[in-house]
Design a protein around this motif. Structure first.
Motif, PDB file in Angstrom:
ATOM      1  N   PRO A  87     -70.311 -83.762 109.819  1.00 34.67           N
ATOM      2  CA  PRO A  87     -70.664 -82.642 108.938  1.00 34.67           C
ATOM      3  C   PRO A  87     -70.080 -81.336 109.468  1.00 34.67           C
ATOM      4  O   PRO A  87     -70.054 -81.096 110.678  1.00 34.67           O
ATOM      5  CB  PRO A  87     -72.193 -82.620 108.984  1.00 34.67           C
ATOM      6  N   LEU A  88     -69.603 -80.487 108.568  1.00 32.01           N
ATOM      7  CA  LEU A  88     -69.064 -79.196 108.970  1.00 32.01           C
ATOM      8  C   LEU A  88     -70.194 -78.233 109.321  1.00 32.01           C
ATOM      9  O   LEU A  88     -71.267 -78.270 108.723  1.00 32.01           O
ATOM     10  CB  LEU A  88     -68.220 -78.599 107.847  1.00 32.01           C
ATOM     11  N   THR A  89     -69.917 -77.376 110.282  1.00 30.90           N
ATOM     12  CA  THR A  89     -70.863 -76.310 110.587  1.00 30.90           C
ATOM     13  C   THR A  89     -70.797 -75.260 109.481  1.00 30.90           C
ATOM     14  O   THR A  89     -69.871 -75.249 108.663  1.00 30.90           O
ATOM     15  CB  THR A  89     -70.530 -75.656 111.936  1.00 30.90           C
ATOM     16  N   ALA A  90     -71.770 -74.363 109.473  1.00 40.06           N
ATOM     17  CA  ALA A  90     -71.783 -73.290 108.475  1.00 40.06           C
ATOM     18  C   ALA A  90     -70.518 -72.449 108.582  1.00 40.06           C
ATOM     19  O   ALA A  90     -69.935 -72.033 107.567  1.00 40.06           O
ATOM     20  CB  ALA A  90     -73.028 -72.432 108.653  1.00 40.06           C
ATOM     21  N   GLU A  91     -70.072 -72.204 109.812  1.00 36.48           N
ATOM     22  CA  GLU A  91     -68.851 -71.413 110.003  1.00 36.48           C
ATOM     23  C   GLU A  91     -67.628 -72.157 109.476  1.00 36.48           C
ATOM     24  O   GLU A  91     -66.758 -71.557 108.831  1.00 36.48           O
ATOM     25  CB  GLU A  91     -68.667 -71.094 111.489  1.00 36.48           C
TER      26      GLU A  91
END
Length: 245
Positions: A133-137
């Motif tokens: 999963p991608l981080t928020a950034e």
């Protein structure tokens, strides 16, 4: 799961209308895997039901639609839809973005193959996200990349249902009129994975062909979901017949 009764020309005309009106929507080419994932997971079901358009990617879904009374149902296969649209976009100049692929190297190969096959195609950019999963950034950076490219159609090839969950989440944040999920189309068009022969596709045996090519990755999906889909559909079909009587 609502599925459109349509064909390639009608879907491409709908895509053109979405782009021309600068609307905001997303399309998924649904296979049996996605239907069963939606059946099992409420988050996936919410995402799929939020799609602007869902087309039957798998031949078994076409047969199911026809048995339920939709005689005009035809298959809109994700890889073929992508190819037809790329040929169309090469003449119209509509910029596209490629989001997905197994790696940046695989994405570069896909880009090169598409440009070779469809001269004049405007590929505004591309990004192969990590499997985690991608981080928020990282999500914010992906939005900036896609919006900054000026693409009108974002092709998403990260696999079902991951790509549907991503499109559902990211649709409000992206400026491109259309997001289109096409599953394994990136691998097929890059030449990394071979497609099933036409006779196997028409016979609903594409799953078997893919299983023989990638058994360790796909055995659980096909050998558990396909029988469950068949049982579930037969129950729906019986209810439909009972309702008609």
């Amino acid at each position: 799961v609502p599925l459109a009764v349509s064909d390639y020309d009608e879907v491409i005309a709908w895509m053109d209308a979405m782009v021309a009106s600068d609307s905001r929507g997303w399309l998924t080419a649904a296979a049996v895997n996605l239907v069963m994932s939606a059946h099992d997971d409420p988050a996936t079901m919410r995402a799929v039901l939020g799609a602007t358009l869902a087309v039957p990617d798998g031949q078994p879904l076409v047969w199911a639609l026809r048995l339920l009374g939709h005689a005009a149902a035809t298959r809109v296969y994700g890889p073929d839809l992508m190819a037809h649209y790329c040929a169309h976009a090469a003449s119209t100049g509509t910029p596209i973005y490629l989001y997905g692929g197994r790696s940046e190297e695989a994405l570069a190969l896909l880009t090169a193959r598409l440009l070779e096959r469809f001269p004049g195609l405007n590929i505004a950019g591309g990004f192969s996200p990590p499997f985690r999963p991608l981080t928020a950034e990282e999500q914010a950076q992906a939005v900036e990349r896609i919006d900054g490219s000026g693409a009108k159609v974002v092709w998403v090839g990260t696999g079902q249902p991951k790509q549907e969950l991503w499109m559902s989440e990211m649709r409000p944040r992206l400026a491109a009129p259309l997001l289109v999920g096409v599953g394994a189309a990136f691998d097929f068009h890059a030449g990394i994975v071979s497609q099933a022969p036409g006779w196997m596709q028409r016979g609903g045996l594409e799953w078997f062909y893919r299983l023989t090519r990638e058994p360790r990755r796909l055995w659980r999906r096909y050998l558990t979901q396909n029988p469950r889909f068949l049982v579930g559909f037969l129950c729906q079909y019986v209810r439909t017949l009972t309702g008609r009587s």
